[in-house]
Scaffold this motif. Structure first.
Motif, PDB file in Angstrom:
ATOM      1  N   VAL A  72      -7.567   0.155   1.639  1.00 21.94           N
ATOM      2  CA  VAL A  72      -7.635  -0.839   0.783  1.00 21.94           C
ATOM      3  C   VAL A  72      -8.678  -2.032   1.319  1.00 21.94           C
ATOM      4  O   VAL A  72      -8.479  -3.180   0.901  1.00 21.94           O
ATOM      5  CB  VAL A  72      -6.080  -1.416   0.498  1.00 21.94           C
TER       6      VAL A  72
ATOM      7  N   GLN B 252       0.761  -1.247  -0.090  1.00 26.51           N
ATOM      8  CA  GLN B 252      -0.087   0.011  -0.141  1.00 26.51           C
ATOM      9  C   GLN B 252       0.889   1.096  -0.030  1.00 26.51           C
ATOM     10  O   GLN B 252       0.465   2.330  -0.786  1.00 26.51           O
ATOM     11  CB  GLN B 252      -0.820  -0.026   1.154  1.00 26.51           C
TER      12      GLN B 252
ATOM     13  N   MET C 206     -11.763  -4.240   0.860  1.00 17.88           N
ATOM     14  CA  MET C 206     -12.835  -4.591  -0.141  1.00 17.88           C
ATOM     15  C   MET C 206     -13.999  -3.879   0.286  1.00 17.88           C
ATOM     16  O   MET C 206     -14.543  -4.213   1.286  1.00 17.88           O
ATOM     17  CB  MET C 206     -12.854  -5.981  -0.325  1.00 17.88           C
TER      18      MET C 206
ATOM     19  N   LYS D 162     -13.719  -6.170  -8.173  1.00 11.40           N
ATOM     20  CA  LYS D 162     -14.869  -5.524  -8.406  1.00 11.40           C
ATOM     21  C   LYS D 162     -15.696  -6.253  -9.423  1.00 11.40           C
ATOM     22  O   LYS D 162     -16.896  -6.031  -9.362  1.00 11.40           O
ATOM     23  CB  LYS D 162     -14.211  -4.119  -8.850  1.00 11.40           C
TER      24      LYS D 162
ATOM     25  N   VAL E 197      -6.772  -4.856  -2.967  1.00 19.74           N
ATOM     26  CA  VAL E 197      -8.029  -4.740  -1.894  1.00 19.74           C
ATOM     27  C   VAL E 197      -7.491  -6.159  -0.710  1.00 19.74           C
ATOM     28  O   VAL E 197      -7.212  -7.120  -1.278  1.00 19.74           O
ATOM     29  CB  VAL E 197      -9.225  -4.812  -2.335  1.00 19.74           C
TER      30      VAL E 197
ATOM     31  N   LEU F  67      -2.244  -1.519  -6.399  1.00 20.55           N
ATOM     32  CA  LEU F  67      -3.485  -1.464  -6.608  1.00 20.55           C
ATOM     33  C   LEU F  67      -4.154  -2.848  -5.943  1.00 20.55           C
ATOM     34  O   LEU F  67      -4.062  -3.765  -6.866  1.00 20.55           O
ATOM     35  CB  LEU F  67      -4.011  -0.982  -7.875  1.00 20.55           C
TER      36      LEU F  67
ATOM     37  N   THR G 170      -6.614  -8.193  -6.908  1.00 22.14           N
ATOM     38  CA  THR G 170      -6.642  -7.155  -7.441  1.00 22.14           C
ATOM     39  C   THR G 170      -7.836  -6.309  -7.365  1.00 22.14           C
ATOM     40  O   THR G 170      -8.773  -6.775  -7.058  1.00 22.14           O
ATOM     41  CB  THR G 170      -6.232  -7.276  -8.840  1.00 22.14           C
ATOM     42  N   GLU G 171      -7.635  -4.930  -7.420  1.00 24.68           N
ATOM     43  CA  GLU G 171      -8.672  -4.172  -7.458  1.00 24.68           C
ATOM     44  C   GLU G 171      -9.967  -4.612  -8.488  1.00 24.68           C
ATOM     45  O   GLU G 171     -11.261  -4.608  -8.512  1.00 24.68           O
ATOM     46  CB  GLU G 171      -8.577  -2.732  -7.627  1.00 24.68           C
ATOM     47  N   SER G 172      -9.516  -4.767  -9.759  1.00 25.71           N
ATOM     48  CA  SER G 172     -10.396  -4.988 -10.953  1.00 25.71           C
ATOM     49  C   SER G 172     -10.939  -6.349 -10.723  1.00 25.71           C
ATOM     50  O   SER G 172     -12.220  -6.703 -11.039  1.00 25.71           O
ATOM     51  CB  SER G 172      -9.409  -5.211 -12.165  1.00 25.71           C
TER      52      SER G 172
END
Length: 319
Positions: free
Chosen positions: A315, A101, A317, A229, A108, A106, A224-226
């Motif tokens: 970070v 971080q 989620m 999500k 979570v 990037l 990963t963030e993507s």
């Protein structure tokens, strides 16, 4: 010492910045097209149990997905791969996410593991004159940089009224630290199970202190963030299957020891000792867990181990 600590952080940051954003995007697109979930794991952790049981593959097959497992020797390298986009999901200890971080990776945090403080600690030789943490002043102490052990030794020193500069750190992997410990090249070693148990049983070592009152030494499951999500349902499935495999592990110690011994290449009695003093499982990241992670981050910042203050809840989620 301040210069050395800054160099330490920079060496860890370099791993997170190794691969550019274009590779990340291309890798993510490839994964979505092929319906492959890429999971980073370490040999010593809950994901190796899930992998060995094979239940996740069966569950995800029903959803039209396959699993690609990628092995990492340590948490920082796993987070580096997450940043590079070469894995979607993984598990690491409590310190690597903080370094990540601070390096603007990037990712979570999606869940935490159970506390395993009993198997993490500071070891000294049985015949050592070191009897208390206070006796580590001026001594050489081996541990993995940027790891949960890094934080544990900082906290243990603080509790004893010492500072980080009172010891000479020797940044060593668990295997290298074990060799240095046996050869007398370091005065103490900070490590986690099953290396702790193996050193106690087979390398003339004794626990000076474990993590009780110092750290919970939790695992963290990250993505990963993507991926988090776009695949919330898959995240739920992953956590459900980790919980199921953890329940199996908690109820089948003999079978688990038989499974892990050849994988970890460590004595079966050491594996069994480590199994008996931990509980596998998944916890929702609550305020108490966030508070401890924030304390770790603040401690590293105050010591100039990370270059900026961070808020770990950023970070989380679905934050």
């Amino acid at each position: 010492m301040r210069k050395k600590l800054k160099l330490l952080f920079l060496s860890i940051v370099c791993m997170f910045l190794f691969v550019g954003c274009s590779q990340h995007e291309a890798s993510n697109n490839s994964t979505e097209e092929e319906n492959v979930i890429r999971i980073g794991y370490q040999k010593n952790g809950p994901l190796i149990i899930l992998k060995s049981l094979g239940t996740l593959e069966e569950r995800l097959k029903e959803e039209g997905y396959t699993v690609e497992w990628k092995l990492f020797q340590a948490g920082p390298a796993l987070v580096e791969a997450l940043n590079a986009g070469s894995i979607d999901f993984g598990r690491t200890g409590n310190s690597p996410p903080i370094f990540a971080q601070a390096a603007d990776t990037l990712f979570v945090m999606v869940a935490a593991g159970k506390s395993k403080f009993k198997g993490s600690g500071v070891l000294v030789p049985n015949d050592s004159s070191i009897e208390r943490i206070e006796d580590l002043k001026g001594k050489k102490v081996g541990f993995a940089k940027g790891s949960s052990s890094h934080y544990l030794i900082v906290r243990a020193l603080q509790e004893a009224g010492l500072s980080y500069s009172d010891i000479t750190p020797a940044y060593l992997s668990p295997g290298d630290a074990r060799i240095a410990f046996e050869q007398g090249n370091i005065d103490a070693m900070v490590v986690w199970d099953p290396y702790t148990a193996s050193t106690e049983l087979h390398s003339n070592g004794k626990l000076l202190v474990d993590g009780e009152g110092l750290t919970t030494d939790r695992d963290f499951f990250i993505a990963t963030e993507s991926f988090a999500k776009d695949h919330t349902a898959l995240i739920d499935i992953l956590l459900e299957e980790i919980e199921k495999s953890s329940d199996w592990a908690n109820k089948n110690h003999d079978e688990l020891a038989t499974m892990l011994t050849p994988i970890l290449n460590i004595e079966e009695d050491s594996i069994m000792k480590s199994i008996k003093r931990r509980t596998y499982g998944v916890d929702e990241i609550n305020e108490e867990i966030l508070k401890e992670q924030q304390e770790i981050a603040d401690t590293f910042y105050e010591l100039d181990i990370i270059p900026k203050q961070i808020q770990v809840e950023d970070v989380l989620m679905n934050n």
